[in-house]
Design a protein around this motif. Sequence first.
Motif, PDB file in Angstrom:
ATOM      1  N   ALA A  55       0.847  -1.205   0.000  1.00 37.99           N
ATOM      2  CA  ALA A  55       0.000   0.000   0.000  1.00 37.99           C
ATOM      3  C   ALA A  55       0.872   1.241   0.000  1.00 37.99           C
ATOM      4  O   ALA A  55       1.818   1.352   0.786  1.00 37.99           O
ATOM      5  N   GLY A  56       0.559   2.171  -0.872  1.00 34.31           N
ATOM      6  CA  GLY A  56       1.294   3.432  -0.965  1.00 34.31           C
ATOM      7  C   GLY A  56       2.536   3.359  -1.812  1.00 34.31           C
ATOM      8  O   GLY A  56       3.198   4.369  -2.032  1.00 34.31           O
ATOM      9  N   VAL A  57       2.896   2.169  -2.302  1.00 33.49           N
ATOM     10  CA  VAL A  57       4.085   2.022  -3.131  1.00 33.49           C
ATOM     11  C   VAL A  57       3.737   2.367  -4.577  1.00 33.49           C
ATOM     12  O   VAL A  57       2.727   1.886  -5.107  1.00 33.49           O
ATOM     13  N   VAL A  58       4.541   3.201  -5.224  1.00 35.66           N
ATOM     14  CA  VAL A  58       4.313   3.614  -6.606  1.00 35.66           C
ATOM     15  C   VAL A  58       5.273   2.853  -7.497  1.00 35.66           C
ATOM     16  O   VAL A  58       6.496   2.916  -7.314  1.00 35.66           O
ATOM     17  N   SER A  59       4.729   2.073  -8.464  1.00 33.72           N
ATOM     18  CA  SER A  59       5.572   1.298  -9.380  1.00 33.72           C
ATOM     19  C   SER A  59       5.879   2.064 -10.654  1.00 33.72           C
ATOM     20  O   SER A  59       6.811   1.697 -11.378  1.00 33.72           O
ATOM     21  N   LEU A  60       5.112   3.121 -10.956  1.00 35.96           N
ATOM     22  CA  LEU A  60       5.316   3.910 -12.176  1.00 35.96           C
ATOM     23  C   LEU A  60       6.460   4.897 -11.954  1.00 35.96           C
ATOM     24  O   LEU A  60       6.487   5.616 -10.953  1.00 35.96           O
ATOM     25  N   THR A  61       7.425   4.927 -12.887  1.00 29.85           N
ATOM     26  CA  THR A  61       8.528   5.885 -12.746  1.00 29.85           C
ATOM     27  C   THR A  61       8.036   7.302 -12.995  1.00 29.85           C
ATOM     28  O   THR A  61       7.022   7.517 -13.676  1.00 29.85           O
ATOM     29  N   ARG A  62       8.781   8.250 -12.462  1.00 30.21           N
ATOM     30  CA  ARG A  62       8.364   9.644 -12.631  1.00 30.21           C
ATOM     31  C   ARG A  62       8.432  10.068 -14.104  1.00 30.21           C
ATOM     32  O   ARG A  62       7.574  10.804 -14.576  1.00 30.21           O
ATOM     33  N   VAL A  82       5.354  11.671 -16.115  1.00 32.29           N
ATOM     34  CA  VAL A  82       5.381  12.978 -16.790  1.00 32.29           C
ATOM     35  C   VAL A  82       4.883  12.842 -18.225  1.00 32.29           C
ATOM     36  O   VAL A  82       4.105  13.670 -18.715  1.00 32.29           O
ATOM     37  N   LEU A  83       5.305  11.777 -18.920  1.00 31.68           N
ATOM     38  CA  LEU A  83       4.898  11.583 -20.306  1.00 31.68           C
ATOM     39  C   LEU A  83       3.400  11.309 -20.413  1.00 31.68           C
ATOM     40  O   LEU A  83       2.711  11.845 -21.289  1.00 31.68           O
ATOM     41  N   LYS A 119     -12.217  20.052 -20.838  1.00 28.93           N
ATOM     42  CA  LYS A 119     -12.720  18.690 -20.969  1.00 28.93           C
ATOM     43  C   LYS A 119     -11.629  17.815 -21.555  1.00 28.93           C
ATOM     44  O   LYS A 119     -11.015  18.155 -22.560  1.00 28.93           O
ATOM     45  N   ARG A 120     -11.397  16.636 -20.913  1.00 26.00           N
ATOM     46  CA  ARG A 120     -10.324  15.750 -21.348  1.00 26.00           C
ATOM     47  C   ARG A 120     -10.872  14.770 -22.375  1.00 26.00           C
ATOM     48  O   ARG A 120     -11.852  14.060 -22.127  1.00 26.00           O
ATOM     49  N   LEU A 121     -10.248  14.708 -23.548  1.00 25.71           N
ATOM     50  CA  LEU A 121     -10.706  13.825 -24.606  1.00 25.71           C
ATOM     51  C   LEU A 121     -10.142  12.412 -24.457  1.00 25.71           C
ATOM     52  O   LEU A 121     -10.786  11.449 -24.851  1.00 25.71           O
ATOM     53  N   LEU A 122      -8.951  12.282 -23.931  1.00 28.67           N
ATOM     54  CA  LEU A 122      -8.327  10.975 -23.730  1.00 28.67           C
ATOM     55  C   LEU A 122      -8.503  10.539 -22.278  1.00 28.67           C
ATOM     56  O   LEU A 122      -8.294  11.318 -21.353  1.00 28.67           O
ATOM     57  N   SER A 123      -8.884   9.260 -22.082  1.00 28.42           N
ATOM     58  CA  SER A 123      -8.880   8.701 -20.731  1.00 28.42           C
ATOM     59  C   SER A 123      -7.461   8.248 -20.406  1.00 28.42           C
ATOM     60  O   SER A 123      -6.591   8.143 -21.285  1.00 28.42           O
ATOM     61  N   ILE A 124      -7.227   7.924 -19.134  1.00 21.64           N
ATOM     62  CA  ILE A 124      -5.901   7.451 -18.748  1.00 21.64           C
ATOM     63  C   ILE A 124      -5.576   6.146 -19.468  1.00 21.64           C
ATOM     64  O   ILE A 124      -4.463   5.947 -19.971  1.00 21.64           O
ATOM     65  N   GLY A 125      -6.583   5.263 -19.587  1.00 25.36           N
ATOM     66  CA  GLY A 125      -6.361   4.002 -20.279  1.00 25.36           C
ATOM     67  C   GLY A 125      -6.000   4.192 -21.741  1.00 25.36           C
ATOM     68  O   GLY A 125      -5.092   3.527 -22.268  1.00 25.36           O
ATOM     69  N   ALA A 165      -0.627   6.782  -9.082  1.00 27.86           N
ATOM     70  CA  ALA A 165       0.759   7.229  -9.221  1.00 27.86           C
ATOM     71  C   ALA A 165       0.822   8.675  -9.703  1.00 27.86           C
ATOM     72  O   ALA A 165       1.643   9.469  -9.223  1.00 27.86           O
ATOM     73  N   LEU A 166      -0.035   9.015 -10.649  1.00 30.25           N
ATOM     74  CA  LEU A 166      -0.065  10.403 -11.139  1.00 30.25           C
ATOM     75  C   LEU A 166      -0.388  11.369 -10.006  1.00 30.25           C
ATOM     76  O   LEU A 166       0.209  12.443  -9.901  1.00 30.25           O
ATOM     77  N   ARG A 167      -1.337  10.980  -9.157  1.00 28.82           N
ATOM     78  CA  ARG A 167      -1.676  11.853  -8.024  1.00 28.82           C
ATOM     79  C   ARG A 167      -0.522  11.901  -7.020  1.00 28.82           C
ATOM     80  O   ARG A 167      -0.265  12.946  -6.415  1.00 28.82           O
ATOM     81  N   GLY A 168       0.158  10.776  -6.859  1.00 32.23           N
ATOM     82  CA  GLY A 168       1.295  10.769  -5.945  1.00 32.23           C
ATOM     83  C   GLY A 168       2.413  11.688  -6.395  1.00 32.23           C
ATOM     84  O   GLY A 168       3.093  12.308  -5.569  1.00 32.23           O
TER      85      GLY A 168
END
Length: 587
Positions: free
Chosen positions: A61-68, A72-73, A87-93, A128-131
């Motif tokens: 819990a709380g561990v982020v596996s995504l690199t910074r 950013v990308l 309004k965001r046209l692309l979802s995160i997925g 991870a993005l929020r972190g």
Amino acid sequence: MNPAELDAILAVNRAADAAGHGGKEAVYADACKRLGMTRATLHRRLKEAVVRPARKQRNDAGVVSLTRDEAVLISATLMESLRKNAKRLLSIGQAVSMLRANAEIRAERIDSATGECIPLSDSAIARALRGYALHPDQLLRPSAAVELASLHPNHVWQIDASLCVLYYLNARTEKESGLQVMEREKFYKNKPANLKRIEADRVWSYETTDHNSGAIALNYVMGAESAANLAESFLLATQPDPADPMKLHGVPFILMMDMGSANTSGSFKNLTRRLMVQTIAHAPENARATGQVENARNIIERSFESGLRFAPVANLAELNAQARKWARWYNATKVHSRHGKTRYAQWATILTEQLRLVDIDLARRLLTHTPERRKVSDTLTVQFGGQEFDVRAVTRVMVGEWLNVTYSPYQPNAALVVDTDADGAETLTPIPLVARNDAGFRSDANVIGEDWARPADSLADTNRKLVNRVAMDADTDEAADAARKAKALPFGGRIDPWKEIDNTPLPTFLPRRGTDLTVGTTAATAATQILTHFAAAAELRRRGVEMTLEKNRQIAAWHPDGVPETELDNLAQRLTVRAGLRVVGGA
């Protein structure tokens, strides 16, 4: 819940636990039939009767596996898909799939048990993005702001134009006259012709606020946002109202506004410069800098314009009269949350030196007036507007020079000299009117027999004396005058005017060869023209002789000093004979 019902519910829970995964649904369906309960009621009773152990927190819990870098990308990709309304046209997925397909990111984690690379889920990437504080929701939040303060009433004003979205004025037909409500059924994006028809009748308002007190001035205009409407609304706000002594008036020291073309037009900027008003245009997309006037628009819509639905006006004059009446009431009675007083009560704290008054007719002239060039007289005065003004206080003034002069908005017996400083900024120097007595003499003129004092040295006088001292090698004006009277040589005689000639090496020229004149030359011979070798060859070529390098050398050998014109025929004959034969047709 009675004991019998509690026992039945606990029995259902034990049966469901015994059924294991996949068998609970049948147990719950049978219990609903036996107990006469809906599925929702059964689950509510189970939740009330059965105490579940707290879920164990995950070890990661709380561990982020995504690199910074990957975060950013992904964030940049999501932000680039934003529309103007955020309004965001692309979802995160979608963004992650697109970047993975382009081999830009991996977004994976390693399973500690199997060593397998498992793609991160969309929810894990979002966490991870929020972190990393890179989630679009975080990046779209406004930047931190600072509180702006003004020193006193009329120190800073804000002004803005707004299009009244609910109303328009129409006086062209009897059926539709006066203030009209823009009904949605008639005026919306799918009926542009209706909007075009009333375009000239749309009502605009100019809101002016005093930053220190919050006092509001309001003026309605027709047509569109323009420099003329802006200037007129601003000037009306500067004027006092006999019926409202506490009305916001006077000229501010600073005016804040947006970057609209009308606000930054040449005519309005000319007006503010002449009125000595510093204009501050906030940066694009930073309307928060003039948030006070933006809030005033909201107050006007809710407190004043909402009442126009129930008491319409017939024309623009009536609308402005009602607007002034509302502004007087609102400023005098509504307490401002910042200073805890009414807006008029705070504005009334203004001091005399802070209240700059200007005649509106003069101010209107300043809107388009270009400073006039006037020549400085030998008594250091200029003529402007049929009057004479004293320019002795102007920096670097000199007799015979030209000054740019314009009207003074705050002093009736003065004018202004417009100039620029070393940084290129415009400067305004007041110049007083020359006062004269009944005899026509200046009031400050020297009286004969009593006062022979000369005026203070001008820049030309100062520099003239400096140049004289340097030329005479003297430290004082008196010593320089004495040296000049004694006919001393300039610069102590150390300047040699011929030294440049003596020190300049001159080039060496070869003597030119001439032609001796024969005394016995006849007039006819003297008149014979001597041609250069080049001119003779050109003439022979014109006569049909094919010229070659060898023939040119032969001509030079025969006539080293030039070819007499009378010898051309003889030369042509001699050059066309080869080995005793006449050459015909080039053969």
